[in-house]
Scaffold this motif. Sequence first.
Motif, PDB file in Angstrom:
ATOM      1  N   PRO A  73      62.213  -8.621  22.629  1.00 16.32           N
ATOM      2  CA  PRO A  73      63.776  -8.551  22.492  1.00 16.32           C
ATOM      3  C   PRO A  73      64.328  -9.246  21.769  1.00 16.32           C
ATOM      4  CG  PRO A  73      62.870  -8.361  24.712  1.00 16.32           C
ATOM      5  CD  PRO A  73      61.832  -8.741  23.834  1.00 16.32           C
ATOM      6  N   PHE A  74      65.654  -9.133  21.309  1.00 17.77           N
ATOM      7  CA  PHE A  74      66.348 -10.142  20.143  1.00 17.77           C
ATOM      8  C   PHE A  74      67.793 -10.200  20.664  1.00 17.77           C
ATOM      9  CE2 PHE A  74      69.002 -11.020  16.702  1.00 17.77           C
ATOM     10  CZ  PHE A  74      68.308 -12.137  16.052  1.00 17.77           C
ATOM     11  N   HIS A  75      68.295 -11.388  20.728  1.00 16.03           N
ATOM     12  CA  HIS A  75      69.750 -11.727  21.268  1.00 16.03           C
ATOM     13  C   HIS A  75      70.224 -12.493  19.988  1.00 16.03           C
ATOM     14  CE1 HIS A  75      72.916 -12.438  24.358  1.00 16.03           C
ATOM     15  NE2 HIS A  75      72.976 -13.558  23.665  1.00 16.03           N
ATOM     16  N   ILE A  76      71.429 -12.039  19.506  1.00 19.91           N
ATOM     17  CA  ILE A  76      72.432 -12.944  18.563  1.00 19.91           C
ATOM     18  C   ILE A  76      72.982 -14.097  19.145  1.00 19.91           C
ATOM     19  CG2 ILE A  76      74.032 -12.859  16.662  1.00 19.91           C
ATOM     20  CD1 ILE A  76      73.771  -9.709  16.935  1.00 19.91           C
ATOM     21  N   ALA A  77      72.668 -15.486  18.625  1.00 16.01           N
ATOM     22  CA  ALA A  77      73.212 -16.540  19.069  1.00 16.01           C
ATOM     23  C   ALA A  77      73.547 -17.299  17.985  1.00 16.01           C
ATOM     24  CB  ALA A  77      72.433 -17.023  20.258  1.00 16.01           C
ATOM     25  N   ASN A  85      75.531  -7.846  21.152  1.00 14.25           N
ATOM     26  CA  ASN A  85      74.578  -8.029  22.168  1.00 14.25           C
ATOM     27  C   ASN A  85      74.323  -7.153  23.120  1.00 14.25           C
ATOM     28  OD1 ASN A  85      72.982 -10.207  20.612  1.00 14.25           O
ATOM     29  ND2 ASN A  85      74.431 -11.518  21.555  1.00 14.25           N
ATOM     30  N   ARG A  86      75.397  -6.104  23.258  1.00 17.20           N
ATOM     31  CA  ARG A  86      75.163  -5.116  24.202  1.00 17.20           C
ATOM     32  C   ARG A  86      74.472  -3.976  23.633  1.00 17.20           C
ATOM     33  NH1 ARG A  86      80.967  -6.364  25.730  1.00 17.20           N
ATOM     34  NH2 ARG A  86      81.672  -4.699  24.023  1.00 17.20           N
ATOM     35  N   GLN A  87      74.241  -3.995  22.277  1.00 22.47           N
ATOM     36  CA  GLN A  87      73.136  -2.914  21.846  1.00 22.47           C
ATOM     37  C   GLN A  87      71.854  -3.566  21.796  1.00 22.47           C
ATOM     38  OE1 GLN A  87      74.223  -0.170  20.433  1.00 22.47           O
ATOM     39  NE2 GLN A  87      76.241  -0.440  20.044  1.00 22.47           N
ATOM     40  N   PRO A  88      70.917  -2.747  22.485  1.00 26.13           N
ATOM     41  CA  PRO A  88      69.313  -3.056  22.446  1.00 26.13           C
ATOM     42  C   PRO A  88      68.961  -3.377  21.398  1.00 26.13           C
ATOM     43  CG  PRO A  88      69.352  -0.602  22.773  1.00 26.13           C
ATOM     44  CD  PRO A  88      70.982  -0.978  22.614  1.00 26.13           C
ATOM     45  N   GLN A  89      68.834  -4.745  21.109  1.00 21.82           N
ATOM     46  CA  GLN A  89      67.969  -5.304  19.888  1.00 21.82           C
ATOM     47  C   GLN A  89      66.578  -5.765  19.986  1.00 21.82           C
ATOM     48  OE1 GLN A  89      70.873  -7.628  17.247  1.00 21.82           O
ATOM     49  NE2 GLN A  89      72.485  -7.096  19.218  1.00 21.82           N
ATOM     50  N   PHE A  90      65.812  -5.604  18.869  1.00 24.25           N
ATOM     51  CA  PHE A  90      64.592  -6.004  19.058  1.00 24.25           C
ATOM     52  C   PHE A  90      63.905  -6.670  17.650  1.00 24.25           C
ATOM     53  CE2 PHE A  90      65.277  -2.480  21.898  1.00 24.25           C
ATOM     54  CZ  PHE A  90      64.700  -3.007  22.957  1.00 24.25           C
ATOM     55  N   ILE A  91      62.835  -7.282  17.719  1.00 25.52           N
ATOM     56  CA  ILE A  91      62.141  -7.750  16.377  1.00 25.52           C
ATOM     57  C   ILE A  91      60.717  -7.151  16.494  1.00 25.52           C
ATOM     58  CG2 ILE A  91      61.122  -9.790  15.104  1.00 25.52           C
ATOM     59  CD1 ILE A  91      64.247  -9.696  14.657  1.00 25.52           C
ATOM     60  N   ALA A  92      60.272  -6.644  15.573  1.00 23.55           N
ATOM     61  CA  ALA A  92      58.966  -6.257  15.552  1.00 23.55           C
ATOM     62  C   ALA A  92      58.040  -6.603  14.358  1.00 23.55           C
ATOM     63  CB  ALA A  92      59.017  -4.477  15.220  1.00 23.55           C
ATOM     64  N   ASP A  93      56.924  -6.928  14.639  1.00 15.30           N
ATOM     65  CA  ASP A  93      56.149  -7.194  13.336  1.00 15.30           C
ATOM     66  C   ASP A  93      55.244  -6.205  12.957  1.00 15.30           C
ATOM     67  OD1 ASP A  93      53.537  -8.194  12.074  1.00 15.30           O
ATOM     68  OD2 ASP A  93      54.143 -10.272  12.795  1.00 15.30           O
ATOM     69  N   GLN A 118      55.597  -7.903   8.396  1.00 16.16           N
ATOM     70  CA  GLN A 118      56.876  -8.174   7.805  1.00 16.16           C
ATOM     71  C   GLN A 118      57.762  -8.037   9.363  1.00 16.16           C
ATOM     72  OE1 GLN A 118      58.998  -8.469   4.817  1.00 16.16           O
ATOM     73  NE2 GLN A 118      60.397  -8.438   6.681  1.00 16.16           N
ATOM     74  N   ARG A 119      58.369  -8.911   9.665  1.00 14.09           N
ATOM     75  CA  ARG A 119      59.357  -8.896  10.757  1.00 14.09           C
ATOM     76  C   ARG A 119      60.433  -8.064  10.499  1.00 14.09           C
ATOM     77  NH1 ARG A 119      58.553 -12.265  14.813  1.00 14.09           N
ATOM     78  NH2 ARG A 119      60.632 -12.948  15.393  1.00 14.09           N
ATOM     79  N   VAL A 120      60.857  -7.316  11.306  1.00 16.60           N
ATOM     80  CA  VAL A 120      61.931  -6.208  11.248  1.00 16.60           C
ATOM     81  C   VAL A 120      62.691  -6.151  12.388  1.00 16.60           C
ATOM     82  CG1 VAL A 120      62.503  -3.660  10.937  1.00 16.60           C
ATOM     83  CG2 VAL A 120      60.396  -4.452   9.902  1.00 16.60           C
ATOM     84  N   HIS A 121      63.986  -6.580  11.989  1.00 15.55           N
ATOM     85  CA  HIS A 121      65.258  -6.625  13.373  1.00 15.55           C
ATOM     86  C   HIS A 121      65.595  -5.068  13.532  1.00 15.55           C
ATOM     87  CE1 HIS A 121      69.531  -6.135  14.002  1.00 15.55           C
ATOM     88  NE2 HIS A 121      69.231  -6.807  15.164  1.00 15.55           N
ATOM     89  N   PHE A 122      65.787  -4.467  14.901  1.00 19.97           N
ATOM     90  CA  PHE A 122      66.257  -3.114  14.639  1.00 19.97           C
ATOM     91  C   PHE A 122      66.849  -2.959  16.129  1.00 19.97           C
ATOM     92  CE2 PHE A 122      62.052  -3.147  16.589  1.00 19.97           C
ATOM     93  CZ  PHE A 122      62.073  -2.290  17.713  1.00 19.97           C
ATOM     94  N   ILE A 123      67.851  -2.053  16.094  1.00 17.07           N
ATOM     95  CA  ILE A 123      68.488  -1.428  17.428  1.00 17.07           C
ATOM     96  C   ILE A 123      67.483  -0.251  17.790  1.00 17.07           C
ATOM     97  CG2 ILE A 123      70.373  -0.185  18.164  1.00 17.07           C
ATOM     98  CD1 ILE A 123      72.184  -2.086  16.483  1.00 17.07           C
TER      99      ILE A 123
END
Length: 384
Positions: free
Chosen positions: A5-9, A66-74, A78-83
Motif C-alpha cells: 500500500p502507498f500513502h502520500i505524505a 489518499n482516499r484513492q486506493p494506492q499501491f507500489i508494485a515491483d 521497476q517500482r510502479v505507483h498505481f491506483i
Amino acid sequence: MQIEPFHIAVPDADMDDLRRRIRATRWAPATPSPAWQQGIDPAWLREFVDYWANQFDWRAAEQRLNRQPQFIADVHGQRVHFIHRRGVGHAPYPLVVTHGWPGSFVEFEALLERLCDPAAFGGDPADSFDVVVPSLPGFAFSPAPAQPGTSAFQVADLWVSLMSGLGYRRFGAQGGDLGAGVSLALAARHPQAVDGVHLNFLPSSYEPAIGAAQRPLTSEEERFLREKNDWAALEGGYAHMHATKPLTLAASLNDSPVGLAAWIAEKFRAWSDCEGDVERVFSKDELLTNISLYWYTQCIGPAIQMYWENRLQPMRFAEGQRIVPPVGFARFPKEISHPPRSWLERTFNVAQWTDMPGGGHFAAMEKPDLLAAEIRSFFRPLRT
C-alpha cells in the motif's frame, strides 16, 4: 510481484521550502506583447503563484488523493505507483488507464468515479470497471528507470506484467497523450492480453505505411499532415526541447516552482476547451494539485525524459502491418490534433469513432461524463 500500500505524505519542510522559493522569485522582465501571445501571461502567473504560496491547501488535496486506493508494485525491478479502484457491479471489467504529460494520475479523479460506479451517475451497473491507473515511470511516485530505453513500448510490457500480477489475464486499455502511445503499444505487442484500446489522442509519432504499395493519401489526410506540421512549428517547441535537451530544461524547472508552474499551466490553457480563460475549465486548486505533485516528487526531469525515449522508438508501422485488437477513438474539438479516421484505419481496426461536442486535450478532467460514456460504449461488446 510484490505489492505494498502507498500513502502520500509530503514533509512540512518541503512545503515551507516551496513558499520560500516562490517569495524569493526573481521575475523576468515583461514584454509589450498582448497577454498570452508569447506564452504564459506574467500578470496571471504572479497571481497564480501567490495563491499557491498563500492560499492553496496541499494538505486538503493530499487527504483527498489518499482516499484513492494506492499501491507500489515491483514489476521486474521497476517500482510502479498505481491506483487500483474496484468496480461496483456484478462483473467489473478490468481497464488500465494511462496518463500523459503535463498530467498525472490526478487527471482521472472524476473519471474513476464514473467508470467504477456508473449507477451513481445514472448509468448501468453492468458497465462498471475495475480501473488501474499507473503512474508512468519517472512520473509522480513511480521512480525513473535505472537504465535508458523506456519508451511507450517498454511501458506497455510493464503494464501487462502489472495487470497479470493483479489477476487480470485479459483487459482493456485507455489513454491520451503519452498514455495513448502506451495503449497502442499494448495492442501492438500484447494482442493476446488486450481486448481493445480506447483513445482520445493519437501519438504524434504514429506513422502508418504510406509507400507506393499503399493507397494514396486522401485530401483529408493531406490536410491533417499539413495542420500537424503547422502546429509543430508554432506550438511544438516544448516537445522538441523535451525530446532533444531534457536535462537542460530540467535544471531550471526542478529548481524554480514559478518556472514549473509557467511551463505546465500554459499548456492547460492552450490545449483545453477554455476559450482563452484557463480557470473557466480548471480551478486553481485543480491546476495546483497536479503542479504540486510534479514539484514535491521532483519528477519534471524524469517525466520529460520519456519524450527522448519515444523519439528514439517512434510509433511507426511497416507495410501490411495490422494491429488486431479493436480501437475506439473520441475526437475532441479542442484537441491539439484532429486525425481523420482513415489515417488510423491504415494500421488499426477502428471499431468506434465519435466526434465529441466539446472538450480538449485533458478530456478526463474537462468532460468526464462524455469520456466515460464513450469508454463504456466501446468496451460493452468486448466484456465477454
